[in-house]
Design an enzyme around this catalytic site. Structure first.
Site, PDB file in Angstrom:
ATOM      1  N   CYS A  70     -34.127 -14.986   8.795  1.00  0.00           N
ATOM      2  CA  CYS A  70     -34.815 -13.870   9.427  1.00  0.00           C
ATOM      3  C   CYS A  70     -36.298 -14.200   9.463  1.00  0.00           C
ATOM      4  O   CYS A  70     -36.920 -14.371   8.409  1.00  0.00           O
ATOM      5  CB  CYS A  70     -34.570 -12.587   8.632  1.00  0.00           C
ATOM      6  SG  CYS A  70     -35.480 -11.139   9.215  1.00  0.00           S
ATOM      7  N   CYS A 182     -36.792 -14.823  16.669  1.00  0.00           N
ATOM      8  CA  CYS A 182     -35.930 -13.939  15.878  1.00  0.00           C
ATOM      9  C   CYS A 182     -34.511 -14.452  16.046  1.00  0.00           C
ATOM     10  O   CYS A 182     -34.094 -14.776  17.165  1.00  0.00           O
ATOM     11  CB  CYS A 182     -36.049 -12.490  16.377  1.00  0.00           C
ATOM     12  SG  CYS A 182     -34.848 -11.346  15.634  1.00  0.00           S
TER      13      CYS A 182
END
Length: 273
Positions: A70, A182
């Site tokens: 992440c 992302c």
């Protein structure tokens, strides 16, 4: 070895999927913090708290390394977690450097897409300042794309409307590279192709992250370029992995089938490059 991977949701499956290609003989624990997704709209203190919970959960389950799959959690929490924990902690960062290298001699630009939190954090800003000597990098926050991924809305009118609105704020034709900052963004590569020129490179940090993981652990990997291997045995993938959602073991058929569909989607996107 047992490798732990966590993300705020299903975006981190793209890192796990890349690990299946490069490190197919390892065992994995994947932790999706679905109770708190998305991290990209949360306060940094919350992100730090959730990242710590995920990390220590994986440590309690005997992993040999933790991958923070992440970019948002990396930008907020990785420094503190590495100070607390002696095991290898491998993290993500937007693949800005290889993207910038694609613009050399072309005069075209690089577009970095990420969550609003990640784009505001000093870690990302410092990275861009270090590699973007010619100031060719532009930033585009994509706050809703995570939610589209979580809902498996990969090709809907609502998604197309959102991308049309967001990309209308830039000029897609000027970019030689689109950085997917992302892990959730990897599910939409076919959709980006509708807006950007065919020669625009779609670049994410997954390949480099898994390569670095293998180096840290001293384990061999299948050294093949991203996209060159087609891994179609989804059941074999699932057999190597234990899944958790916010600390809850995933055993029900519905959720496991959800993960199967996501792995199949990622395999399709891998072929797009």
């Amino acid at each position: 070895m047992r490798i732990g991977i966590f993300d705020s949701g299903i975006g981190g499956l793209s890192v796990l999927h890349e690990a299946y290609h490069q490190l197919p003989d390892q065992d994995y624990i994947f932790y999706a913090d679905t109770d708190h997704v998305p991290y990209g709209k949360r306060d940094p203190k919350e992100i730090m708290e959730y990242s710590r919970e995920c990390t220590y959960f994986l440590l309690d389950h005997g992993v040999d390394a933790v991958v923070i799959a992440c970019n948002t959690a990396t930008s907020v929490a990785v420094k503190q977690l590495r100070e607390e924990i002696s095991l290898p902690i491998v993290s993500m960062e937007p693949a800005v450097k290889p993207a910038v290298e694609t613009t050399e001699g072309e005069g075209r630009r690089v577009l970095v897409m990420a969550t609003p939190v990640a784009l505001k954090e000093a870690r990302v800003r410092t990275l861009i300042e270090r590699v973007d000597e010619e100031h060719r990098v532009d930033l585009l926050p994509m706050p809703e794309l995570v939610n589209f991924a979580e809902r498996e809305q990969f090709d809907t009118p609502e998604l197309l409307d959102y991308l049309t609105k967001q990309f209308a704020t830039v000029q897609p034709e000027v970019y030689s590279a689109l950085v997917l900052g992302c892990t959730h963004f990897n599910y939409f590569k076919d959709q980006y192709r509708k807006f950007f020129p065919a020669d625009t490179a779609l670049i994410d940090g997954n390949f480099g992250t898994v390569r670095h993981l293998a180096h840290r652990l001293g384990i061999p990997r299948q050294d093949v370029p991203n996209g060159d291997v087609v891994f179609t045995d989804t059941e074999a993938m699932l057999a190597h992995t234990t899944y958790y959602t916010s600390g809850r073991l995933v055993e029900d058929t519905e959720t496991l089938e959800h993960f199967r569909r996501l792995h199949n989607r990622l395999e399709e996107m891998r072929k797009i490059g």
